[in-house]
Design an enzyme around this catalytic site. Structure first.
Site, PDB file in Angstrom:
ATOM      1  N   HIS A  11       5.065  61.198  59.206  1.00 16.14           N
ATOM      2  CA  HIS A  11       4.820  62.560  59.683  1.00 16.14           C
ATOM      3  C   HIS A  11       5.481  62.697  61.047  1.00 16.14           C
ATOM      4  O   HIS A  11       5.048  62.101  62.024  1.00 16.14           O
ATOM      5  CB  HIS A  11       3.324  62.841  59.791  1.00 16.14           C
ATOM      6  CG  HIS A  11       3.029  64.176  60.413  1.00 16.14           C
ATOM      7  ND1 HIS A  11       3.519  65.355  59.896  1.00 16.14           N
ATOM      8  CD2 HIS A  11       2.330  64.517  61.529  1.00 16.14           C
ATOM      9  CE1 HIS A  11       3.120  66.359  60.653  1.00 16.14           C
ATOM     10  NE2 HIS A  11       2.409  65.873  61.657  1.00 16.14           N
ATOM     11  N   ASP A  13       6.506  65.141  63.917  1.00 17.50           N
ATOM     12  CA  ASP A  13       6.354  66.448  64.557  1.00 17.50           C
ATOM     13  C   ASP A  13       7.668  66.910  65.167  1.00 17.50           C
ATOM     14  O   ASP A  13       8.322  66.160  65.901  1.00 17.50           O
ATOM     15  CB  ASP A  13       5.299  66.379  65.659  1.00 17.50           C
ATOM     16  CG  ASP A  13       3.896  66.191  65.109  1.00 17.50           C
ATOM     17  OD1 ASP A  13       3.482  67.029  64.293  1.00 17.50           O
ATOM     18  OD2 ASP A  13       3.222  65.214  65.491  1.00 17.50           O
ATOM     19  N   ASP A 135      -0.776  68.249  58.264  1.00 16.52           N
ATOM     20  CA  ASP A 135      -1.302  68.232  59.626  1.00 16.52           C
ATOM     21  C   ASP A 135      -1.765  69.580  60.170  1.00 16.52           C
ATOM     22  O   ASP A 135      -2.579  69.602  61.088  1.00 16.52           O
ATOM     23  CB  ASP A 135      -0.254  67.640  60.580  1.00 16.52           C
ATOM     24  CG  ASP A 135      -0.838  67.246  61.925  1.00 16.52           C
ATOM     25  OD1 ASP A 135      -2.047  66.919  61.971  1.00 16.52           O
ATOM     26  OD2 ASP A 135      -0.105  67.233  62.920  1.00 16.52           O
ATOM     27  N   HIS A 381       3.854  73.360  63.744  1.00 17.22           N
ATOM     28  CA  HIS A 381       2.412  73.478  63.980  1.00 17.22           C
ATOM     29  C   HIS A 381       1.965  72.947  65.344  1.00 17.22           C
ATOM     30  O   HIS A 381       0.766  73.006  65.649  1.00 17.22           O
ATOM     31  CB  HIS A 381       1.624  72.804  62.850  1.00 17.22           C
ATOM     32  CG  HIS A 381       1.919  71.352  62.666  1.00 17.22           C
ATOM     33  ND1 HIS A 381       2.886  70.900  61.808  1.00 17.22           N
ATOM     34  CD2 HIS A 381       1.376  70.246  63.210  1.00 17.22           C
ATOM     35  CE1 HIS A 381       2.927  69.583  61.840  1.00 17.22           C
ATOM     36  NE2 HIS A 381       2.012  69.156  62.697  1.00 17.22           N
TER      37      HIS A 381
END
Length: 903
Positions: A11, A13, A135, A381
């Protein structure tokens, strides 16, 4: 046989604790050890060593960068991995977007960027089949609807309310069918949705990344620390009691930088667990992907629970509601919203309408790519959500500003070609604080007003000037009003205008009108201003009948307090009691008997359910002119407001200015405005979902489980992306916002919206920084200005008014300026449409797809229940003419649907 699908993943970001560049290159590892380029290098190397291995990747923004740096032979190798299904793309957008604070048009754009790259690079095998939002902090129904309409087979996420998760685990409803629209005929917006059992982390004890502390599998029986039997036992205990198929995420934040650690242990895990089948253990472990897992679920032909609402608000414990980020970083949220408007107008529409000259013209080389990428990154996000570190927020803003500059070259070239004038175009990006050097100093200038909507609009223009009287060509009424003290305080030394020239402009659909403005040397003085202290206020009335042919709105103020007291729609003969004021919640610092959870960038946790009123009275001054009537209110040195009615407007404007939020008392503050009305709401209120469909809310209630409410304020806050309303049988009060904000209806007949947050503690969710924004201009704390638009209508017809109003705020007209006299042959008006589109049809996208084709998106924008007239299906006759070619088609739009046309 129980099949355990192991899904290796990372994951990554697109900005959070580090900027997107720092994450890609592995820079600033003193903040967080993370380098995406090394993750992709390592994963590809390890996939080649074992044909059974799989990996999924999500964030196209990072993969695109990595891909461009690879040799042609490496690119061919990766294509082979994709074709064999060993490297699978999921989600596929430029980023994993936030779901609470994003507008659907921007989400569609960022998904388009990512999916287009994957399609053009890898073809059908690169197409993601699964949406993957592991997430984001709560999940919007409109996102599920968009994913379903984009053709995804399923949707997986990791975060949902702790009470909801517990109930779903008990009843085995962690996999469900999400019916994500109350208007589209099933299964158009139906989407299989899976809630990942471990969030997006591996099961406890099975993390084998270099960032983890779990013991590796030690499988040499001659060594003292041999642990295979223990690992197999613990793994089987986790899998026990599951159905035929279970998914396990094997990875987490920025993992697989040394992919050998993961894959060596996963190879062993698969081997040793499956070896137990010889002993009668009915467990089969395999490398898998979400789409493979979903295919196996489909083959089981099971029946799933149905869900019709959304997954907001999200709480991970009793006092930990992630509802603060709905408002966090309100200035960045506004900048992102304006940037979305500028992207659609400057980069997309005018690039098409201006043709090739827009990209290479008299003002240089312009491009839309820079702005598109900046906006796509901003949907992440931890971007527009406001949950990043301050230096990362600054980087997002810098990227958007850079995109603006590139788009402005496009606009100058395009308008030069359309108007026939090569005069220099001036852009005034600070008109909201009355700053524009050209209009402040020029005796003669012109204003080009471009309207991005597919219907004509009437729009109020306010320009900073220093004269007292002006001539405006073709304007229906104009006035000069003094710049307010609040505006002078906000702009500081960035402008020097003493007055504002106010006039209404009319712009054709998908086109522009040009107005000439000339200073009169000896004009009348500006409108008279009357000051009032609360005890001396007379009952001041703003009455639209004074300045327009029709009677629209009337506002009254309480003579004793200076606050709003009523709102009337004179056309429909409605009147409601309406009191509006400003308050702040004392943000919890963690010293609380019930919980140590403080308020922070993510979490809203007031220390009390009763907010502190900033002032029970407001000092006022009133200004009345033919073009605009205003009551300016001062509540404190750091809170002020202008209540404003424009000629021909059906909405009341509340322009609020909040900041610097004082913290000398060592208290963090969550600042709200609250509208208390006589409307009988019975605990119900309504908010939009990503700016598109509207959902019904109810205080202290969740549609799918019996809520045990532990935070009566924060637990009743929802995201408001563009509008919210309260209503009863007779009246509906709609509030249109100019950015994403959080809000709720805590008391019957009340609607509150959070405007600003300044906090002194981190909320322990990873960002490790209090939300305490300052800047060079505002070293004592950020000042934020925004607008709320209020409309009062009958419930049956309210959507006919507030949907177009929200559109005008999201896609506002673009103003450009030129100094001096216009050239005599300048084309003063232009429209890109032969006729306006019907009210129910919205032109969502008009952009250049490639050198020879254009992308057009039209949507039916009304829900099936909203309007007797505009909720009906619409047929649009498309006739496109360009040079020697023409294209004609009839497009039938149902409710509310979206169509993509390539021409």
């Amino acid at each position: 046989m129980l099949n355990v699908h192991l899904v290796p993943h990372t994951h990554d970001d697109v900005g959070w604790l580090k900027t997107v560049d720092q994450y890609f290159y592995g820079d600033r590892n003193d903040i967080q050890h993370a380098g995406v380029q090394y993750i992709l290098d390592s994963v590809v190397d390890q996939l080649l060593k074992n044909p059974d291995r799989r990996f999924i990747y999500v964030e196209t923004a990072f993969f695109y960068r990595w891909w461009r740096q690879q040799s042609s032979s490496m690119q061919q190798t990766v294509k082979q991995l994709v074709n064999e299904g060993r490297l699978e793309f999921v989600n596929g957008g430029w980023c994993m977007s936030d779901e609470a604070t994003t507008h659907y048009s921007a989400v569609i754009d960022q998904m388009t960027m990512g999916l287009r790259f994957l399609n053009e690079t890898f073809g059908p095998c690169g197409r993601p089949r699964v949406a993957w939002h592991i997430d984001p902090f709560g999940h919007a129904r409109e996102h599920a609807s968009m994913f379903a309409q984009m053709g995804y087979d399923g949707f997986f996420f990791g975060r949902l309310d702790y009470q909801d998760r517990a109930r779903r685990m008990m009843y085995r409803e962690q996999e469900l069918l999400w019916r994500a629209s109350d208007s589209l005929t099933p299964p158009m917006a139906d989407l299989f949705t899976g809630i990942l059992p471990n969030g997006y982390n591996p099961p406890e004890g099975f993390c084998w990344d270099q960032s983890c502390d779990d013991a590796p599998i030690r499988d040499d029986p001659d060594l003292e620390d041999y642990n295979v039997d223990d690992v197999v036992k613990r793994f089987l205990a986790i899998a026990e009691g599951q159905t035929n198929h279970i998914i396990m995420t094997m990875g987490s934040d920025f993992q697989y930088e040394n992919a050998n650690l993961w894959y060596k242990n996963l190879d062993k895990l698969i081997h040793y667990v499956n070896a137990q089948q010889a002993n009668g253990i009915k467990v089969n472990v395999l490398y898998s992907t979400p789409s493979c897992y979903l295919q196996e679920l489909h083959r089981t032909n099971l029946t799933w629970a149905l869900k019709n609402d959304d997954f907001f608000p999200y709480a991970d414990d009793a006092h930990d509601f992630w509802t603060g980020y709905f408002t966090s970083r309100p200035a960045l949220k506004r900048y992102e919203r304006i940037s979305n408007s500028n992207l659609q107008v400057m980069c997309n529409q005018l690039e098409v309408l201006g043709g090739p000259v827009s990209r290479r013209g008299p003002f240089g080389v312009g491009d839309s790519k820079t702005m598109k990428e900046a906006m796509a990154v901003a949907q992440h996000h931890d971007a527009v959500s406001g949950t990043e570190k301050q230096h990362v927020a600054n980087d997002y803003a810098r990227r958007l500003a850079n995109g603006w500059q590139h788009c402005q070259v496009l606009v100058s070239n395009s308008l030069a070609g359309l108007s026939g004038s090569t005069a220099e175009r001036i852009y005034c990006d600070n008109l909201n604080i009355s700053v524009c050097p050209l209009t402040e100093s020029s005796k003669k200038f012109s204003v080009n007003v471009y309207n991005p909507l597919a219907r004509p609009v009437t729009w109020p223009v306010r320009l900073p000037v220093n004269g007292t009287a002006y001539v405006v060509s073709d304007a229906n009424g104009k006035s000069v009003v003094p710049v307010s003290p609040a505006t002078r305080e906000v702009r500081r030394s960035r402008g020097f205008a003493v007055n504002e020239l106010v006039f209404q402009v009319q712009a054709p659909p998908l086109g522009y009108t040009t107005y000439s403005v000339s200073l009169l040397q000896n004009g009348p003085p500006p409108a008279s201003t009357q000051h009032h202290t609360p005890t001396a206020i007379k009952n001041k009335v703003l009455n639209h009948s004074v300045i327009t042919y029709e009677h629209f709105l009337q506002v009254t103020f309480d003579p004793d307090t200076g606050l709003l007291s009523s709102l009337s729609n004179l056309e429909t003969k409605q009147t409601i009691k309406l009191t509006q004021n400003f308050y702040w919640y004392n943000a919890s610092d963690g010293n609380n008997v019930e919980s140590i959870q403080p308020s922070g960038a993510y979490i809203f946790r007031p220390n009390s359910s009763t907010p502190f009123v900033i002032s029970k009275t407001a000092k006022t001054e009133s200004i009345q002119t033919p073009a605009v009537q205003e009551v300016r209110q001062w509540f404190s040195p750091w809170v002020s407001q202008v209540v404003r009615l424009y000629a021909d407007s059906r909405a009341l404007e509340l322009e609020w200015t909040v900041g610097p939020v004082p913290i000398d008392d060592d208290l963090g503050k969550e600042v709200i405005t609250r509208l208390d009305t006589s409307i009988q709401t019975a605990q119900y209120f309504y908010t939009d979902s990503n700016g598109r469909e509207v959902l019904q809310r109810k205080t202290d209630f969740r549609p799918t489980w019996n809520l045990k409410q532990s935070e009566p304020i924060a637990g009743n806050y929802y995201p408001i992306n563009s509008r919210a309303f309260i209503k009863d049988d007779d009246d509906q009060l709609t509030v249109v916002t100019d950015r994403s904000q959080g809000g709720g209806s805590i008391n019957n007949g009340s609607l509150e919206i959070m405007l600003h947050r300044r906090l002194l503690y981190d909320d322990v969710r990873g960002v490790a920084e209090p939300l305490n924004e300052t800047s060079g201009i505002f070293p004592k704390g950020l000042v934020v200005r925004g607008r709320l638009l209020l409309s009062l209508d009958r419930p049956a017809s309210a959507a006919d008014a507030h949907r177009p109003l929200a559109q005008e705020v999201v896609l506002q007209p673009l103003l450009t300026f030129t100094g001096g006299d216009l050239h005599p042959n300048t084309r003063l008006e232009f429209s890109g449409l032969q006729a306006a589109l019907p009210p129910a049809v919205h032109l969502l996208t008009l952009s250049q797809w490639d050198k020879d084709s254009v992308l057009l998106r039209l949507e039916h924008q009304f829900q099936s229940w909203e309007s007797k007239v505009n909720s009906q299906p619409v047929t649009v006759n498309l006739q496109v003419r360009h040079s020697h070619t023409s294209y004609t088609s009839h497009l039938h739009l149902s409710v509310p649907s979206l169509q993509h046309i390539r021409t």
